[in-house]
Design a protein around this motif. Structure first.
Motif, PDB file in Angstrom:
ATOM      1  N   MET A  40     -95.485  44.362  -1.542  1.00 31.00           N
ATOM      2  CA  MET A  40     -95.312  45.279  -0.423  1.00 31.00           C
ATOM      3  C   MET A  40     -95.731  44.548   0.850  1.00 31.00           C
ATOM      4  N   ARG A  41     -94.966  44.743   1.919  1.00 33.29           N
ATOM      5  CA  ARG A  41     -95.177  44.043   3.196  1.00 33.29           C
ATOM      6  C   ARG A  41     -95.059  42.527   3.067  1.00 33.29           C
ATOM      7  N   GLN A  42     -94.185  42.085   2.142  1.00 33.48           N
ATOM      8  CA  GLN A  42     -94.008  40.632   1.982  1.00 33.48           C
ATOM      9  C   GLN A  42     -93.299  40.019   3.195  1.00 33.48           C
ATOM     10  N   ALA A  43     -92.482  40.826   3.865  1.00 33.82           N
ATOM     11  CA  ALA A  43     -91.812  40.358   5.078  1.00 33.82           C
ATOM     12  C   ALA A  43     -92.690  40.751   6.246  1.00 33.82           C
ATOM     13  N   ARG A  45     -96.119  39.637   9.068  1.00 40.61           N
ATOM     14  CA  ARG A  45     -96.974  38.779   9.890  1.00 40.61           C
ATOM     15  C   ARG A  45     -97.782  37.724   9.169  1.00 40.61           C
ATOM     16  N   TYR A  50     -91.836  34.252  10.388  1.00 41.68           N
ATOM     17  CA  TYR A  50     -91.612  35.631  10.877  1.00 41.68           C
ATOM     18  C   TYR A  50     -92.048  35.735  12.334  1.00 41.68           C
ATOM     19  N   MET A  59     -91.230  45.585  17.700  1.00 46.65           N
ATOM     20  CA  MET A  59     -90.991  45.882  16.293  1.00 46.65           C
ATOM     21  C   MET A  59     -89.747  46.750  16.071  1.00 46.65           C
ATOM     22  N   ILE A  86     -87.440  43.197  -0.042  1.00 51.14           N
ATOM     23  CA  ILE A  86     -87.543  44.561   0.492  1.00 51.14           C
ATOM     24  C   ILE A  86     -86.967  44.553   1.898  1.00 51.14           C
ATOM     25  N   ASP A  90     -89.070  49.975   9.040  1.00 43.20           N
ATOM     26  CA  ASP A  90     -90.350  50.676   9.036  1.00 43.20           C
ATOM     27  C   ASP A  90     -90.095  52.133   8.688  1.00 43.20           C
ATOM     28  N   LYS A 105     -97.032  50.437  17.955  1.00 44.18           N
ATOM     29  CA  LYS A 105     -97.934  49.646  18.805  1.00 44.18           C
ATOM     30  C   LYS A 105     -98.576  48.560  17.953  1.00 44.18           C
ATOM     31  N   VAL A 108    -101.899  48.816  15.909  1.00 41.75           N
ATOM     32  CA  VAL A 108    -102.214  50.245  15.814  1.00 41.75           C
ATOM     33  C   VAL A 108    -101.333  50.910  14.762  1.00 41.75           C
ATOM     34  N   TYR A 165     -97.940  61.195  10.541  1.00 44.94           N
ATOM     35  CA  TYR A 165     -97.762  60.523  11.839  1.00 44.94           C
ATOM     36  C   TYR A 165     -97.256  61.493  12.896  1.00 44.94           C
ATOM     37  N   PHE A 218     -92.515  55.510   0.044  1.00 42.90           N
ATOM     38  CA  PHE A 218     -93.912  55.247   0.377  1.00 42.90           C
ATOM     39  C   PHE A 218     -94.598  56.543   0.779  1.00 42.90           C
ATOM     40  N   SER A 220     -97.895  56.609   1.528  1.00 44.47           N
ATOM     41  CA  SER A 220     -99.095  55.794   1.662  1.00 44.47           C
ATOM     42  C   SER A 220    -100.371  56.605   1.796  1.00 44.47           C
TER      43      SER A 220
HETATM   44  C1  LIG Z   1     -97.601  53.467   6.437  1.00 42.99           C
HETATM   45  C2  LIG Z   1     -96.435  52.565   6.655  1.00 42.99           C
HETATM   46  C3  LIG Z   1     -95.910  52.157   7.921  1.00 42.99           C
HETATM   47  N1  LIG Z   1     -94.834  51.334   7.662  1.00 42.99           N
HETATM   48  C4  LIG Z   1     -94.653  51.207   6.318  1.00 42.99           C
HETATM   49  C5  LIG Z   1     -95.617  51.997   5.670  1.00 42.99           C
HETATM   50  C6  LIG Z   1     -95.716  52.177   4.192  1.00 42.99           C
HETATM   51  C7  LIG Z   1     -96.306  50.976   3.552  1.00 42.99           C
HETATM   52  C8  LIG Z   1     -97.783  50.908   3.633  1.00 42.99           C
HETATM   53  O1  LIG Z   1     -98.459  51.814   3.107  1.00 42.99           O
HETATM   54  O2  LIG Z   1     -98.311  49.923   4.169  1.00 42.99           O
HETATM   55  C9  LIG Z   1     -93.614  50.488   5.597  1.00 42.99           C
HETATM   56  C10 LIG Z   1     -93.191  49.172   6.076  1.00 42.99           C
HETATM   57  N2  LIG Z   1     -93.348  48.619   7.324  1.00 42.99           N
HETATM   58  C11 LIG Z   1     -92.767  47.396   7.343  1.00 42.99           C
HETATM   59  C12 LIG Z   1     -92.162  47.167   6.093  1.00 42.99           C
HETATM   60  C13 LIG Z   1     -91.289  45.932   5.881  1.00 42.99           C
HETATM   61  C14 LIG Z   1     -90.895  45.472   4.623  1.00 42.99           C
HETATM   62  C15 LIG Z   1     -91.992  44.793   3.827  1.00 42.99           C
HETATM   63  O3  LIG Z   1     -92.698  45.487   3.068  1.00 42.99           O
HETATM   64  O4  LIG Z   1     -92.116  43.565   3.890  1.00 42.99           O
HETATM   65  C16 LIG Z   1     -92.440  48.262   5.287  1.00 42.99           C
HETATM   66  C17 LIG Z   1     -92.079  48.503   3.843  1.00 42.99           C
HETATM   67  C18 LIG Z   1     -92.714  46.464   8.481  1.00 42.99           C
HETATM   68  C19 LIG Z   1     -93.773  46.541   9.489  1.00 42.99           C
HETATM   69  N3  LIG Z   1     -94.323  47.663  10.045  1.00 42.99           N
HETATM   70  C20 LIG Z   1     -95.228  47.300  11.001  1.00 42.99           C
HETATM   71  C21 LIG Z   1     -95.264  45.899  11.084  1.00 42.99           C
HETATM   72  C22 LIG Z   1     -96.116  45.108  12.034  1.00 42.99           C
HETATM   73  C23 LIG Z   1     -95.443  45.082  13.365  1.00 42.99           C
HETATM   74  C24 LIG Z   1     -95.347  43.714  13.937  1.00 42.99           C
HETATM   75  O5  LIG Z   1     -95.038  42.758  13.219  1.00 42.99           O
HETATM   76  O6  LIG Z   1     -95.559  43.617  15.151  1.00 42.99           O
HETATM   77  C25 LIG Z   1     -94.343  45.404  10.145  1.00 42.99           C
HETATM   78  C26 LIG Z   1     -93.968  43.985   9.888  1.00 42.99           C
HETATM   79  C27 LIG Z   1     -96.021  48.236  11.825  1.00 42.99           C
HETATM   80  C28 LIG Z   1     -96.622  49.351  11.098  1.00 42.99           C
HETATM   81  N4  LIG Z   1     -95.942  50.446  10.637  1.00 42.99           N
HETATM   82  C29 LIG Z   1     -96.820  51.281   9.970  1.00 42.99           C
HETATM   83  C30 LIG Z   1     -98.108  50.681  10.019  1.00 42.99           C
HETATM   84  C31 LIG Z   1     -99.363  51.260   9.426  1.00 42.99           C
HETATM   85  C32 LIG Z   1     -97.973  49.470  10.724  1.00 42.99           C
HETATM   86  C33 LIG Z   1     -99.021  48.412  10.968  1.00 42.99           C
HETATM   87  C34 LIG Z   1     -99.653  48.506  12.309  1.00 42.99           C
HETATM   88  C35 LIG Z   1    -100.290  47.171  12.673  1.00 42.99           C
HETATM   89  O7  LIG Z   1    -101.338  46.862  12.097  1.00 42.99           O
HETATM   90  O8  LIG Z   1     -99.721  46.483  13.501  1.00 42.99           O
HETATM   91  C36 LIG Z   1     -96.410  52.511   9.264  1.00 42.99           C
END
Ligand SMILES: Cc1c2[nH]c(c1CCC(=O)O)Cc1[nH]c(c(CCC(=O)O)c1C)Cc1[nH]c(c(CCC(=O)O)c1C)Cc1[nH]c(c(C)c1CCC(=O)O)C2
Length: 358
Positions: A40-43, A45, A50, A59, A86, A90, A105, A108, A165, A218, A220
Motif C-alpha cells: 500500500m502506498r508503493q507509488a 514519496r 516519484y 497532488m 496500484i 487518491d 495539503k 497534512v 474527511y 480503503f 482506513s
Molecule cells: C486515507 C487515505 C488517503 N489517501 C489514500 C488513503 C487510504 C490509504 C491509507 O490508509 O493510507 C489512498 C491513496 N493515496 C495515494 C495512493 C496511491 C497509490 C499507492 O498506494 O501507491 C493511495 C492508495 C497517493 C497519495 N496521497 C497523498 C500522497 C502524498 C502527496 C504528495 O506526494 O505530495 C500520495 C502519494 C496524500 C494523502 N491523501 C490522504 C492522506 C492521509 C495523505 C497523506 C498526507 C501527507 O502526509 O502528505 C488520504
C-alpha cells in the motif's frame, strides 16, 4: 454499440492476460508459484523518481494527468518487482471530480473547504459519471497495455473514511464531528453514507471497466468504531459498494487500520480478501474472518527501518502465521512511509518470493 465494443467488452478481452498471475490466484485462494507481494502506498514519496516527476505539480492535478499517472504507477513495479500495481490516485479524487472544493495539503492530507454536516449539504454530493473522471479511463487504458500480465489494482475510499474527511473538513484523530453525526442523526448519516457508496461504486466501476484486475476499498479510519456501531451504521453502505461491483468477478479487497475487532464484519460486508494491519497475527485474523476469504498483510511498516536481518526475520514470522491460510497476499500492515529506504522494500519483495517459491 454491441457488448464487445463497450468498455466491459474490453475488460473481458484483457482479463486473461492477468488471470494466471500469482496475485489474482492468491486472491481466488488457488495455489500460487510464490506468495505475491505489493505495498500500500508503493507509488509515492519514498521513491526519488516519484519526487522528480511530481516536482512543481500539486497532488490532485497530478492525478488528472494520464501520462504522469501511468509513469508513477509503473515506477514501483519496475523498481521493486512487486506482483501488482496500484493505480496512482487518491481517495478524494472522485469527490473533487463531482465539484467539491477540496485540496490535498502536503504533510497534512485532504482538506475540505466547507464540511458536510447538514441535510442541505448533501445536495453537494451529486452522482459521479464516467465523464467526470475520463482521465482515469484514459490512464488505465495506457497502463494495462504496459503492465501486460501484471495486474492493476483499482481503489476507492470506503464511505466511512470519505465521510470522516467530509464531515471533519480534514484529517482527524478522534472523528468527533463524524461520530456526533452518526450517533445524533442516524437518518442523515445513513443518507450521507448511501450517497458516498453510490459515488464510490461508480468510481470503482470506471476503473474495472477500463481494465483494473482487482479493487481495494480503503476504510482506513474505521477502526475508530465499535463492532455494533460498524454493523449498524457502516456495513450497509460498504456492502452496497461491494455488491455494485460483484458482477465483474474481480477480487474485492477491504482494508482498514486498527480493525482487529472488525475483521469478521469487514469480510461480511462482501470482501473476497480482507486486509489486516500489523496488530493481529494472520492465523488469528483467519479465525476472525472465517473460511472462504483470502487475507492480505501484515508486516509492521516500521520494521522496514530496522536492519535487513530484522526485516527478513519479521517477514518470516508473517509468512509462518500465513502458512495454513487459504490465500495470502503479502503486504505491509499499512502504507509505505515517505522516509523509508526504497532498497529495503526491493529486498523484502525478493525475500518473500525466495522464501515461498515452490
Ligand atoms: C486515507 C487515505 C488517503 N489517501 C489514500 C488513503 C487510504 C490509504 C491509507 O490508509 O493510507 C489512498 C491513496 N493515496 C495515494 C495512493 C496511491 C497509490 C499507492 O498506494 O501507491 C493511495 C492508495 C497517493 C497519495 N496521497 C497523498 C500522497 C502524498 C502527496 C504528495 O506526494 O505530495 C500520495 C502519494 C496524500 C494523502 N491523501 C490522504 C492522506 C492521509 C495523505 C497523506 C498526507 C501527507 O502526509 O502528505 C488520504
Amino acid at each position: 454499440m454491441s457488448a464487445m465494443d463497450s468498455p466491459t467488452g474490453q475488460q473481458t478481452k484483457q482479463q486473461p492476460r492477468t488471470y494466471d498471475s500469482a496475485f489474482l490466484k492468491a486472491c481466488r485462494r488457488e495455489p500460487v508459484p510464490h506468495t505475491p507481494v505489493w505495498f500500500m502506498r508503493q507509488a509515492g514519496r519514498s521513491l526519488p523518481e516519484y519526487l522528480k516527476v511530481r516536482e512543481g505539480i500539486p497532488m490532485l492535478e497530478s492525478c488528472m494527468r494520464p501520462e504522469l499517472v501511468k509513469e508513477i504507477t509503473l515506477q514501483p513495479v519496475r523498481r521493486h518487482g512487486v506482483d501488482a500495481a496500484i493505480y496512482f490516485s487518491d481517495i478524494v479524487v472522485p469527490l473533487k471530480a463531482i465539484g467539491l472544493d477540496l485540496d490535498i495539503k502536503p504533510g497534512v492530507g485532504p482538506v475540505v473547504a466547507d464540511p458536510i454536516r447538514t441535510r442541505a449539504d448533501l445536495d453537494r454530493l451529486r452522482d459521479l459519471t464516467p465523464d467526470d473522471v475520463h482521465y482515469v479511463t484514459e490512464a488505465i487504458g495506457m497502463l494495462t497495455e504496459e503492465l501486460g500480465d501484471t495486474p492493476l489494482i483499482g481503489f476507492a475510499g470506503a464511505p466511512f473514511t470519505l465521510a470522516s474527511y467530509l464531515v471533519e473538513g480534514g484529517p482527524s484523530r478522534n472523528h468527533e464531528h463524524t461520530k456526533a453525526l452518526m450517533y445524533g442523526d442516524p437518518q442523515l448519516w445513513a443518507d450521507l453514507l448511501d450517497r458516498l457508496a453510490g459515488i464510490t461504486s461508480a468510481f470503482l466501476k470506471v476503473q474495472i471497466e477500463a481494465g483494473a484486475s482487482a479493487v481495494q476499498l480503503f476504510d482506513s479510519w474505521v477502526g475508530a468504531l465499535a463492532p455494533a456501531d460498524y454493523r449498524r451504521s457502516i456495513l450497509p453502505a460498504s456492502a452496497k459498494v461491494f455488491d455494485a461491483v460483484a458482477g465483474y468477478g474481480v477480487p474485492r479487497i477491504h482494508f482498514g487500520v486498527g480493525t482487529g475487532e472488525l475483521l469478521g464484519l469487514m469480510g461480511e460486508a462482501g470482501a473476497d480478501v480482507v486486509g489486516v494491519d500489523w496488530r493481529v497475527p494472520l492465523d488469528e485474523a483467519a479465525r476472525r474472518v472465517g473460511p472462504g476469504k483470502a487475507l492480505q498483510g501484515n508486516l509492521d511498516p516500521a520494521v522496514l527501518f530496522a536492519s535487513t536481518e530484522v526485516v527478513e526475520a519479521k517477514a518470516d514470522e508473517v509468512l509462518a502465521a500465513a502458512k495454513g491460510l487459504e490465500g495470502h497476499v503479502f503486504n505491509l500492515g499499512h502504507g509505505v512511509m515517505p522516509s523509508m529506504d526504497p532498497d529495503a522494500l526491493t529486498r523484502l519483495v525478493a525475500h518473500v518470493h525466495e522464501r515461498t517459491a515452490v
